[in-house]
Write a protein that holds these residues in place. Structure first.
Motif, PDB file in Angstrom:
ATOM      1  N   TYR A 102      64.778  69.064  21.184  1.00 16.83           N
ATOM      2  CA  TYR A 102      64.834  69.713  20.385  1.00 16.83           C
ATOM      3  C   TYR A 102      64.421  71.221  22.327  1.00 16.83           C
ATOM      4  N   LEU A 103      63.707  70.427  22.773  1.00 20.31           N
ATOM      5  CA  LEU A 103      63.214  70.980  24.123  1.00 20.31           C
ATOM      6  C   LEU A 103      65.445  71.009  24.658  1.00 20.31           C
ATOM      7  N   GLY A 104      65.810  70.339  25.169  1.00 19.15           N
ATOM      8  CA  GLY A 104      67.320  70.356  25.845  1.00 19.15           C
ATOM      9  C   GLY A 104      68.076  70.735  25.147  1.00 19.15           C
ATOM     10  N   ASN A 105      68.243  70.781  23.580  1.00 18.10           N
ATOM     11  CA  ASN A 105      68.864  71.451  22.859  1.00 18.10           C
ATOM     12  C   ASN A 105      68.506  72.673  22.962  1.00 18.10           C
ATOM     13  N   GLY A 106      67.230  73.587  22.842  1.00 16.99           N
ATOM     14  CA  GLY A 106      67.145  74.497  22.917  1.00 16.99           C
ATOM     15  C   GLY A 106      67.759  75.041  23.837  1.00 16.99           C
ATOM     16  N   LEU A 107      67.454  74.718  25.502  1.00 17.17           N
ATOM     17  CA  LEU A 107      67.764  74.730  26.994  1.00 17.17           C
ATOM     18  C   LEU A 107      69.324  75.163  26.666  1.00 17.17           C
ATOM     19  N   VAL A 108      69.739  74.217  26.385  1.00 18.27           N
ATOM     20  CA  VAL A 108      71.536  74.282  26.183  1.00 18.27           C
ATOM     21  C   VAL A 108      72.287  76.015  25.316  1.00 18.27           C
ATOM     22  N   LEU A 109      71.246  75.923  23.676  1.00 19.74           N
ATOM     23  CA  LEU A 109      71.436  76.647  22.944  1.00 19.74           C
ATOM     24  C   LEU A 109      71.189  78.006  23.821  1.00 19.74           C
ATOM     25  N   ILE A 110      70.446  78.286  24.492  1.00 16.42           N
ATOM     26  CA  ILE A 110      69.594  79.744  25.319  1.00 16.42           C
ATOM     27  C   ILE A 110      71.526  79.679  26.537  1.00 16.42           C
ATOM     28  N   ILE A 111      71.426  78.787  27.054  1.00 11.04           N
ATOM     29  CA  ILE A 111      72.412  79.275  27.593  1.00 11.04           C
ATOM     30  C   ILE A 111      73.652  79.555  27.475  1.00 11.04           C
ATOM     31  N   ILE A 112      73.586  79.113  26.673  1.00  8.81           N
ATOM     32  CA  ILE A 112      74.672  79.425  25.523  1.00  8.81           C
ATOM     33  C   ILE A 112      75.082  80.944  24.741  1.00  8.81           C
ATOM     34  N   PHE A 113      74.247  81.676  24.392  1.00  6.43           N
ATOM     35  CA  PHE A 113      73.865  82.481  24.098  1.00  6.43           C
ATOM     36  C   PHE A 113      73.821  83.839  24.932  1.00  6.43           C
TER      37      PHE A 113
ATOM     38  N   LEU B 257      80.108  72.617  21.454  1.00 10.36           N
ATOM     39  CA  LEU B 257      79.219  72.044  21.781  1.00 10.36           C
ATOM     40  C   LEU B 257      77.944  72.754  20.749  1.00 10.36           C
ATOM     41  N   LEU B 258      78.429  74.208  20.408  1.00  5.66           N
ATOM     42  CA  LEU B 258      77.025  75.597  19.529  1.00  5.66           C
ATOM     43  C   LEU B 258      77.135  74.044  18.054  1.00  5.66           C
ATOM     44  N   ASN B 259      78.719  73.431  17.569  1.00  5.40           N
ATOM     45  CA  ASN B 259      78.066  72.148  16.266  1.00  5.40           C
ATOM     46  C   ASN B 259      76.984  71.338  16.763  1.00  5.40           C
ATOM     47  N   LEU B 260      77.083  71.223  17.997  1.00  6.95           N
ATOM     48  CA  LEU B 260      77.126  69.422  18.539  1.00  6.95           C
ATOM     49  C   LEU B 260      75.471  69.956  18.790  1.00  6.95           C
ATOM     50  N   VAL B 261      74.924  71.022  18.888  1.00  2.00           N
ATOM     51  CA  VAL B 261      74.265  71.103  19.265  1.00  2.00           C
ATOM     52  C   VAL B 261      72.936  71.431  17.996  1.00  2.00           C
ATOM     53  N   LEU B 262      73.321  71.798  16.978  1.00  2.00           N
ATOM     54  CA  LEU B 262      73.515  71.783  15.392  1.00  2.00           C
ATOM     55  C   LEU B 262      73.041  70.721  15.130  1.00  2.00           C
ATOM     56  N   SER B 263      73.515  69.866  14.902  1.00  2.00           N
ATOM     57  CA  SER B 263      73.947  68.204  14.864  1.00  2.00           C
ATOM     58  C   SER B 263      72.885  68.131  15.184  1.00  2.00           C
ATOM     59  N   ASN B 264      72.108  68.199  16.546  1.00  2.00           N
ATOM     60  CA  ASN B 264      71.152  67.220  16.778  1.00  2.00           C
ATOM     61  C   ASN B 264      69.553  67.927  15.988  1.00  2.00           C
ATOM     62  N   PHE B 265      69.451  69.185  16.530  1.00  2.00           N
ATOM     63  CA  PHE B 265      68.426  69.953  15.761  1.00  2.00           C
ATOM     64  C   PHE B 265      68.862  69.347  14.483  1.00  2.00           C
ATOM     65  N   LEU B 266      69.549  68.922  13.252  1.00  2.00           N
ATOM     66  CA  LEU B 266      69.477  68.515  12.071  1.00  2.00           C
ATOM     67  C   LEU B 266      68.915  67.121  12.040  1.00  2.00           C
ATOM     68  N   PHE B 267      69.381  66.144  13.245  1.00  2.00           N
ATOM     69  CA  PHE B 267      68.928  64.827  13.297  1.00  2.00           C
ATOM     70  C   PHE B 267      67.526  64.658  13.551  1.00  2.00           C
ATOM     71  N   ALA B 268      67.653  65.592  14.236  1.00  2.00           N
ATOM     72  CA  ALA B 268      65.683  65.795  15.088  1.00  2.00           C
ATOM     73  C   ALA B 268      64.332  65.997  14.056  1.00  2.00           C
ATOM     74  N   SER B 269      65.465  67.289  13.336  1.00  2.00           N
ATOM     75  CA  SER B 269      64.244  67.485  12.761  1.00  2.00           C
ATOM     76  C   SER B 269      63.886  66.162  11.115  1.00  2.00           C
ATOM     77  N   SER B 270      64.449  65.648  10.911  1.00  2.00           N
ATOM     78  CA  SER B 270      63.871  64.441  10.020  1.00  2.00           C
ATOM     79  C   SER B 270      62.794  63.203  11.217  1.00  2.00           C
ATOM     80  N   LEU B 271      62.986  63.218  12.356  1.00  2.00           N
ATOM     81  CA  LEU B 271      62.016  62.412  12.649  1.00  2.00           C
ATOM     82  C   LEU B 271      61.032  62.655  12.782  1.00  2.00           C
ATOM     83  N   PRO B 272      60.055  63.541  12.795  1.00  2.00           N
ATOM     84  CA  PRO B 272      58.761  63.522  12.358  1.00  2.00           C
ATOM     85  C   PRO B 272      58.475  62.968  11.244  1.00  2.00           C
TER      86      PRO B 272
END
Length: 362
Positions: free
Chosen positions: A60-71, A84-99
């Protein structure tokens, strides 16, 4: 004998008769040894949740930073940024299951049947799509560098959107099994379990084989071969040009291939070994071997997960353009560094403008 006595004797006959209700497909000729797996389960309950939380936070920190820079600094309608945007979204989806999985490893599944199916599906969809988007980005770099003239006509917004939709469809289709087979059942030793259940053992083994071979061939071997081919072709192309920073580009290509191979290969070899064992139908390993396999699976899987989570940062911040954007972002947040960062970003910009194949952005 009257009718009442006859009925009573019939009842005793039914009561004393023994009926074999065992499913013959589960009968084995040898003794089955049950492993307690205490050490492996303790390892999974203490270390694995920590791995999951670290992966979640880094993602969430790394992908969030990439997302901020893209926008903030990039155009969203370019092919590279759409991928790259779709890659970030896929990683957000994957990471959301980890907790959810971290909580599960520490105790039991407390979130119900519906969440068991949804979290399992989200986890696999994000995992599979992340691998495919990484491969797609590599292929797009190959087109932009090796076939620059032809790619200039075909690398349009519609191409990026249609390719992204195809990746999501493949990932969702490959994960449909989770919606069907994942269920919650109560284990006498481990409490509520979120796992594949509800069908005959032979059916479950068949589906497990499909998952293992699908994971190894479709989501590892083919992407790995494509990544190697694309980056070897890019390296040959760079060597044939007068690119000023040629050595740096080749070193980064080597790092990308090596990292991809190191992170993904051990986990997928374990997957392949499990698939071969089920296919051959060999004897179950003893408890010591089974425990070691569990440890290996835990470690290799989390290395693969970590790469999946940090991949956008790894791919973007190797490029000078994203490094420049990151310095500009830091300059706005840390005023005392602004002067130094402005000088560095100008120097980087002028260097990249003098370098051929700047679209590759090494």
């Amino acid at each position: 004998m009257d009718e009442g006595q006859g009925n009573y004797l019939d009842f005793l006959g039914l009561f004393n008769d023994t009926y074999d209700t065992t499913d013959s497909s589960y009968v084995v000729s040898e003794a089955v040894k049950l492993c307690a797996k205490t050490d492996a389960n303790n390892f999974g309950a203490t270390v694995i949740p920590l791995f999951y939380w670290i992966n979640f936070l880094l993602s969430y920190l790394g992908n969030g930073l990439v997302l901020i820079i893209i926008f903030k600094y990039e155009k969203l309608n370019t092919v590279t940024n759409i991928f790259l945007l779709n890659l970030v979204l896929s990683n957000f989806l994957f990471a959301s299951s980890l907790p959810f999985w971290a909580t599960y490893h520490m105790s039991e599944w407390i979130f119900g049947v519906a969440m068991c199916k949804l979290v399992s599906s989200a986890y696999l969809i994000g995992f599979y799509s992340s691998i495919l988007f990484l491969t797609l980005m590599t292929f797009d770099r190959y087109l932009a560098v090796v076939h620059a003239v032809a790619a200039a006509k075909s690398r349009k917004k519609a191409y990026a959107i249609s390719a992204s939709v195809a990746v999501w469809c493949i990932s969702i289709f490959a994960s449909v099994k989770e919606l069907v087979l994942q269920n919650v059942w109560k284990s006498p030793l481990n409490g509520l379990i979120c796992d594949e259940s509800g069908f005959h053992k032979s059916i479950m083994d068949r589906w497990r084989l499909v998952t293992y071979y699908q994971q190894f061939f479709l989501f590892f071997l083919i992407p790995l071969l494509m990544v190697i081919y694309c980056y070897i072709s890019i390296t040959i192309r760079i060597l044939s040009t007068r690119m000023a920073d040629k050595c740096r580009a080749i070193k980064l290509i080597f790092v990308i291939i090596l990292t991809f191979f190191i992170c993904w290969t051990p986990y997928n070899i374990v997957i392949l070994l499990q698939a071969v064992h089920i296919t051959v139908g060999g004897p179950s390993p003893d408890c010591a071997v089974s425990d070691r396999l569990d440890y290996v699976m835990y470690v290799t899987r989390n290395i693969a997960y970590l790469y999946c989570c940090i991949s956008p940062v790894f791919y973007t911040f190797l490029g000078k353009k994203f490094q420049r954007h990151f310095l500009m972002l830091l300059g706005k947040r840390i005023p005392c560094l602004k002067k130094h960062i402005s000088f560095s970003s100008q120097s980087t910009r002028s260097t990249s403008q003098r370098t051929p194949h700047s679209t590759y952005d090494y």
